[in-house]
Design an enzyme around this catalytic site. Structure first.
Site, PDB file in Angstrom:
ATOM      1  N   SER A 101       0.285   0.649  -7.348  1.00  0.00           N
ATOM      2  CA  SER A 101       0.319   1.254  -6.022  1.00  0.00           C
ATOM      3  C   SER A 101       1.666   1.049  -5.327  1.00  0.00           C
ATOM      4  O   SER A 101       2.693   1.511  -5.805  1.00  0.00           O
ATOM      5  CB  SER A 101      -0.841   0.683  -5.196  1.00  0.00           C
ATOM      6  OG  SER A 101      -0.992   1.332  -3.973  1.00  0.00           O
ATOM      7  N   ASP A 241       2.798   6.462  -1.287  1.00  0.00           N
ATOM      8  CA  ASP A 241       3.142   5.254  -2.030  1.00  0.00           C
ATOM      9  C   ASP A 241       3.195   5.586  -3.514  1.00  0.00           C
ATOM     10  O   ASP A 241       3.091   6.755  -3.906  1.00  0.00           O
ATOM     11  CB  ASP A 241       2.152   4.126  -1.730  1.00  0.00           C
ATOM     12  CG  ASP A 241       0.738   4.441  -2.196  1.00  0.00           C
ATOM     13  OD1 ASP A 241       0.408   5.630  -2.368  1.00  0.00           O
ATOM     14  OD2 ASP A 241      -0.044   3.492  -2.384  1.00  0.00           O
ATOM     15  N   ASP A 243       1.288   5.391  -6.150  1.00  0.00           N
ATOM     16  CA  ASP A 243       0.224   6.145  -6.833  1.00  0.00           C
ATOM     17  C   ASP A 243      -0.395   7.202  -5.942  1.00  0.00           C
ATOM     18  O   ASP A 243      -1.373   7.845  -6.324  1.00  0.00           O
ATOM     19  CB  ASP A 243      -0.855   5.202  -7.368  1.00  0.00           C
ATOM     20  CG  ASP A 243      -1.662   4.527  -6.270  1.00  0.00           C
ATOM     21  OD1 ASP A 243      -1.155   4.377  -5.150  1.00  0.00           O
ATOM     22  OD2 ASP A 243      -2.816   4.138  -6.543  1.00  0.00           O
ATOM     23  N   ASP A 245      -2.195   7.301  -3.225  1.00  0.00           N
ATOM     24  CA  ASP A 245      -3.519   7.266  -2.598  1.00  0.00           C
ATOM     25  C   ASP A 245      -3.425   6.933  -1.112  1.00  0.00           C
ATOM     26  O   ASP A 245      -4.434   6.872  -0.420  1.00  0.00           O
ATOM     27  CB  ASP A 245      -4.462   6.294  -3.313  1.00  0.00           C
ATOM     28  CG  ASP A 245      -4.001   4.842  -3.265  1.00  0.00           C
ATOM     29  OD1 ASP A 245      -2.863   4.583  -2.819  1.00  0.00           O
ATOM     30  OD2 ASP A 245      -4.784   3.969  -3.698  1.00  0.00           O
TER      31      ASP A 245
END
Length: 449
Positions: A101, A241, A243, A245
């Site tokens: 992340s 960010d 990833d 999400d």
């Protein structure tokens, strides 16, 4: 060995803490636990972000998956919410994302989704851990034709883009948008989606090289995006960010619009349209006190959970709510997707701008953000849960709680994903709370060694 799973999967420095041996075992145990009730040969979708260690860990994980007789479908670099969506769409048995992340490049992580696209419960994670700690005892490893296969599908990003466009079919013609893709998983899908919806797009940090993910860019480093929005005379900036999400925004004046403000804007818009279920938003204890005050003024109900979007989601599912999230930018629109989705959140925010004809700064003014200081105290991972066992730390926290009672609050918590204890203070004076937060964080770091 301590608990493997944190608030968002298994994380650690790739190669030393998160090793290929551990990734293989997670593939074996995860595949076994998540597919053991299936009568057919199970299939698991696997994707990753842009970290250099991603393919190394993905291959180890898929070796583990195949070794217990399950099939893997490797889709390459895609956002975490895309894996959740594809898992549901293709009716496979589980999904896995290789990502850390917002963490620095040297970290990586492994997080699982069940067949419905939801993050795993604590109980399922505990079952996976127990298998690993027992060295996969009683798990049969097939041979011959019963071994699983890996299928490589690098075309599925388009399916996610089409899903997002269909979910929020907003016409962005006339809007100038700057996006920061953090050299991460959204570097293709977010660009395609926003351009195809008609935005005048300026995209930065879309050249990942495996080592530059989150490096002075994305939702954890907003200064460049703030300056670029102003320089480009853009209407809005969106930062993802690693990833993708989570999403944080920047208004036309270069001011940060955080996850609390995004939820406030969208909640009021949904309430006006009659689409906010039970007129309720689910937040965490980290949400700004200004959110609570706004909710009272606007006739919204709040539910509060401990930190972690998984706990927000659990509350939403249990009580039938459809909007929730975190100040950090994890926002869940549960009618649309089963996890936080940065691109979806960005489009829902743009939809409000288009629907109301208001600027983002005007929309964000619905909520006054109270001064807040967050300082991280670095501590050994195995001691981060026991900070209150040290008398000098417990005494310092008690003194701060007395000091800010009625005019702010003090929140101390161990990070779920990093070797940190987070010190957060809210109050009226920014300089004062920053000094107090730093003093306490230093005490924690110097005491817990």
């Amino acid at each position: 060995m301590g608990r493997l799973f944190g608030t968002d999967g298994v994380r650690g420095v790739a190669g030393s803490e998160l090793t290929i041996e551990l990734a293989t075992k997670l593939g074996q145990a995860g595949a076994y636990v998540l597919t053991k009730e299936q009568a057919h040969q199970p299939t698991i979708i696997v994707g990753c972000d842009t970290r250099i260690s991603g393919t190394m860990l993905a291959n180890a994980l898929m070796s583990g998956i195949c070794s217990v007789g399950a099939n893997a479908v490797y889709v390459g670099v895609l956002p975490t919410p895309a894996i959740a969506y594809l898992t549901r769409k293709h009716k496979v048995d589980a999904g896995v994302v290789i990502s850390a992340s917002h963490n620095p490049m040297e970290f990586n992580g492994i997080k699982f989704f069940n067949g419905n696209g939801y993050k795993l419960s604590d109980e399922l994670e505990d079952e996976i851990e127990a298998l690993i700690k027992n060295d996969m005892k009683d798990v049969v490893k097939p041979i011959g034709s019963e071994v699983g296969r890996v299928d490589y599908r690098f075309d599925m990003g388009r399916e996610y883009v089409e899903f997002i466009k269909k979910t929020v079919p907003v016409d962005l013609s006339g809007l100038k948008v700057v996006i920061d893709c953090a050299e991460g998983a959204s570097y293709k899908t977010s660009v395609m989606t926003l351009m195809e919806l008609g935005a005048e797009l300026v995209a930065i940090h879309t050249n990942p090289d495996g080592t530059n993910i989150n490096s002075n860019c994305g939702s954890t480093h907003m200064d460049e995006l703030k300056a670029r929005v102003v320089a480009e005379h853009a209407h809005v900036g969106l930062a993802f960010d690693g990833d993708a999400d989570r999403m944080l925004a920047v208004d036309e004046k270069g001011n940060l619009v955080d996850g609390d403000q995004v939820m406030a804007i969208c909640a009021n818009y949904m309430k006006s349209k009659g689409t906010l279920k039970k007129n309720t938003v689910v937040v965490t204890v980290m949400s700004n006190l200004g959110f609570t005050l706004m909710a009272k003024e606007q006739g919204l109900r709040l539910e509060s959970t401990k930190v972690g979007d998984r706990y927000v989601l659990e509350n939403m599912l249990e009580n039938g709510y459809n909007l929730g999230g975190e100040q950090s930018g994890h926002v869940i629109f549960l009618d649309d997707n089963t996890t936080g989705d940065g691109l979806l959140s960005g489009l829902r925010l743009l939809e409000v701008m288009v629907g109301t004809g208001k600027s983002l700064s005007e929309l964000a003014s619905v909520m006054d953000v109270l001064p807040q200081a967050l300082i991280n105290a670095k501590v050994p991972t195995h001691k981060k849960e026991s900070y209150m066992e040290y008398p000098e730390i417990a005494s310092a926290i008690e003194e701060l709680e007395k000091k800010f009672a009625g005019e702010g609050r003090v929140l101390i918590r161990p990070s779920g994903t990093e070797p940190l204890v987070r010190v957060m203070i809210e109050g009226k004076n920014q300089k004062e709370i920053e000094e107090d937060a730093k003093k306490l964080a230093d005490l924690i770091t110097n005491t817990i060694i």
